[in-house]
Design an enzyme around this catalytic site. Structure first.
Site, short mmCIF file in Angstrom:
data_model
loop_
_atom_site.label_atom_id
_atom_site.label_comp_id
_atom_site.label_asym_id
_atom_site.label_seq_id
_atom_site.Cartn_x
_atom_site.Cartn_y
_atom_site.Cartn_z
CD GLU A 122 -38.40 53.62 -12.82
OE1 GLU A 122 -38.77 54.58 -13.51
OE2 GLU A 122 -37.22 53.43 -12.52
CG HIS A 164 -40.15 62.25 -9.66
ND1 HIS A 164 -40.44 61.59 -8.50
CD2 HIS A 164 -39.62 61.34 -10.50
CE1 HIS A 164 -40.07 60.32 -8.62
NE2 HIS A 164 -39.58 60.14 -9.83
NE ARG A 202 -42.30 59.94 -13.11
CZ ARG A 202 -41.09 59.81 -13.67
NH1 ARG A 202 -40.61 60.76 -14.41
NH2 ARG A 202 -40.39 58.73 -13.46
CG HIS A 248 -38.48 64.40 -12.89
ND1 HIS A 248 -37.28 64.20 -12.24
CD2 HIS A 248 -38.70 63.26 -13.61
CE1 HIS A 248 -36.80 63.00 -12.55
NE2 HIS A 248 -37.63 62.42 -13.39
NE ARG A 266 -39.25 61.95 -18.81
CZ ARG A 266 -38.69 61.17 -17.90
NH1 ARG A 266 -38.42 59.92 -18.17
NH2 ARG A 266 -38.41 61.65 -16.71
C1 SIN Z 1 -37.02 58.01 -11.28
O1 SIN Z 1 -36.02 57.34 -11.02
O2 SIN Z 1 -38.04 58.01 -10.60
C2 SIN Z 1 -36.96 58.90 -12.45
C3 SIN Z 1 -36.95 58.13 -13.66
C4 SIN Z 1 -37.41 59.00 -14.78
O3 SIN Z 1 -37.76 60.13 -14.57
O4 SIN Z 1 -37.43 58.52 -15.90
#
Ligand code: SIN
Length: 530
Positions: A128, A242, A290, A362, A397
């Site tokens: 990610e 998010h 993010r 988020h 985060r």
């Molecule tokens: C996501 O699945 O994009 C969220 C994961 C997270 O916020 O840690």
């Protein structure tokens, strides 16, 4: 409702609350776990998609990624605790105790993973944004439910844990600086639960914003109760948005998270002119931090009308092959993300046309200030999970660290909180003289609160707006307080909690003139670390 005594009271039934209950029960405590949820779906952990990041035997690289994402505001000692405990805690609880079958292995491979721990290649580790390597354990893209459901069943069968569903905590019981449990409420009845120690694990503050990836139950309960009892809170200004929630209605209706894992597998962001825009904002494009992606999505929505997540073009498939993290390249949205595909279908959206997305609240990086064992500033009070500020996240985060933090701090808090006998103490008598509330009172105040938070305490902030927000929220809290003096309905307390937490966020943001991470000031900043 009966008055009760317990060794440990845990409030909240997400991963953090479950982990605290498990750890204390393992130490021999009688644990009462009170949750206002009546179904696992009411907990934010259940909604978590991406997965659980682990160190894969390389805690140092993991630590550096977390510190970088935190924009210089994370506490290195707390991050050390997290990364050092990660592999062992996940193996102990999720793999060995709960038998969670993370994606990526045949049965023989699962056996060898159990024997060898992490570091082998048997798992299908996801990647990610802002992770320098693929290290995320997952089950489809709906990891939370695959962890929480077995965790709750395990605790329901545990002879030292009693789970009280549909039971809210209204106030902490305190005496001379020590916390002795909480006043609980179920079906309109209230009674004290006197406890040797109390762990708050009540999740975040999604209900303070119109569009959020949290369930509606996220009203900041633990943070508000702790702050009102005099516990320290910290880093409240760092609210993470998010970048890719389903756009839904302007009021946030019908929204759901489109996991960052989808971009980790190659999905692209396109604006209303069908142009891919992220390479113009950051060298890591769709996998930039993010907060950077969230601001870019907001800006492109304003500039071109909409942003869509492209999960099927030939360019997205090429990117998927370049990233190659899942081993299932090129990206096949329907088979890799079946739950998200089904959510799109339910809303009449064909993912092949691109999925309309918008940023959504988020995660709160701050919260009740705790040490590395989850200890808050009040005696016998502990906190874990999103309501706690451990120092791990700093100003932003890193993806897929929240379930891990919940697990690690939940276990540590449960262990540290165990072993205290409940002491007899007089609990406050909450008045309920006049239960009638004006029709629509809570709904109307919530609408106002969310409008203020979205307009003034959102993704982009200015010092003037923040000061204005703090003033409006202070008045709103005053109006709510006038009712909580004589009434104790759960919905009123949830509103009170949301108003207190929103005010803490707005005040912390107004007092911090340093723009970094998810506290982004458009003007009046002394430093911009982005
Ligand atoms: C996501 O699945 O994009 C969220 C994961 C997270 O916020 O840690």
């Amino acid at each position: 409702m009966q008055e009760r005594e317990t060794d440990l009271l845990v409030v909240g039934s997400g991963i953090a609350g479950c982990a605290a209950a498990l750890a204390a029960a393992r130490r021999g405590d009688e644990v009462t776990l009170a949750t206002k949820a009546s179904r696992p779906e009411d907990s934010t952990s259940y909604w978590a998609q991406g997965g659980v990041a682990v160190a894969r035997g390389d805690p140092e690289t993991f630590k550096q990624d977390i510190l970088k994402a935190g924009a210089g505001a994370a506490d290195p000692e707390a991050v050390d605790v997290l990364v050092s405990a990660a592999d062992g805690a996940v193996r102990d609880v999720f793999v060995e105790t709960l038998d969670v079958d993370f994606d990526g292995g045949s049965e023989p491979a699962t056996q060898s993973r159990r024997a060898s721990g992490y570091g082998d290649e048997a798992f299908d580790y996801g990647r990610e944004a802002a992770h320098s390597e693929a290290r995320i354990l997952h089950v489809d893209a709906s990891t939370g439910r695959h962890l929480l459901a077995p965790f709750l069943s395990h605790l329901a069968d545990h002879d030292r844990v009693e789970i009280l569903e549909d039971t809210a905590a209204l106030e902490l019981v305190t005496h001379e600086g020590r916390v002795h449990g909480a006043i609980l409420e179920r079906d309109g009845e209230r009674a004290p639960c006197v406890a040797g120690a109390t762990v708050l694990a009540t999740g975040g503050v999604g209900s303070c914003y119109r569009r959020s990836t949290n369930p509606a139950t996220a009203t900041g309960d633990g943070i508000a109760m702790a702050a009102l009892a005099g516990a320290d809170v910290a880093d409240m200004e760092y609210v993470q948005f998010h970048p890719t929630a389903f756009a839904g209605g302007e009021g946030g209706q019908g929204t759901f998270l489109l996991s960052e894992a989808v971009r980790g597998e190659g999905a692209l962001l396109r604006n209303g002119d069908r142009e891919r825009f992220m390479p113009d904002y950051h060298a890591d494009a769709e996998l930039a931090p993010r907060d950077v992606v969230a601001r870019a999505v907001k800006q492109e929505r304003e500039r071109t009308g909409e942003v869509r997540l492209d999960v099927s073009s030939s360019e997205a498939r090429r990117r998927s092959e370049e990233l190659g993290s899942s081993g299932v390249s090129p990206l096949d949205f329907e088979s890799e993300f079946p739950d998200l595909y089904a959510e799109c279908e339910r809303r009449g959206v064909d993912p092949a046309d691109g999925i309309p997305v918008a940023p959504a609240e988020h995660f709160l990086c701050g919260g009740i200030d705790v040490d590395t064992e989850g200890r808050a500033s009040l005696d016998r009070l502990f906190a874990a999970g999103e309501c706690a500020r451990t120092g791990v996240h700093g100003a932003n985060r890193l993806a897929s660290t929240s379930l891990l933090e919940s697990l690690v701090w939940g276990l540590r808090a449960g262990e540290a909180a165990a072993g205290h006998d409940p002491e007899p103490v007089e609990a406050p008598d909450l008045l309920d003289r006049d239960p009638a509330m004006p029709d629509g009172f809570a709904e109307e105040k919530f609408v106002r609160l969310r409008r203020v938070m979205d307009d003034y305490v959102g993704i982009r902030r200015t010092p003037d707006d923040l000061r204005r927000a703090a003033g409006v929220l202070r008045r709103l809290k005053g109006e709510v307080d006038a009712y909580t003096r004589t009434r104790t309905s759960r919905s009123l307390y949830e509103l009170r909690n949301a108003a207190v937490t929103a005010l803490l966020v707005a005040r912390a943001a107004a007092e911090n003139d340093r723009s970094r991470g998810c506290h982004h000031l458009e003007e009046g900043a002394t430093v911009d670390a982005d």
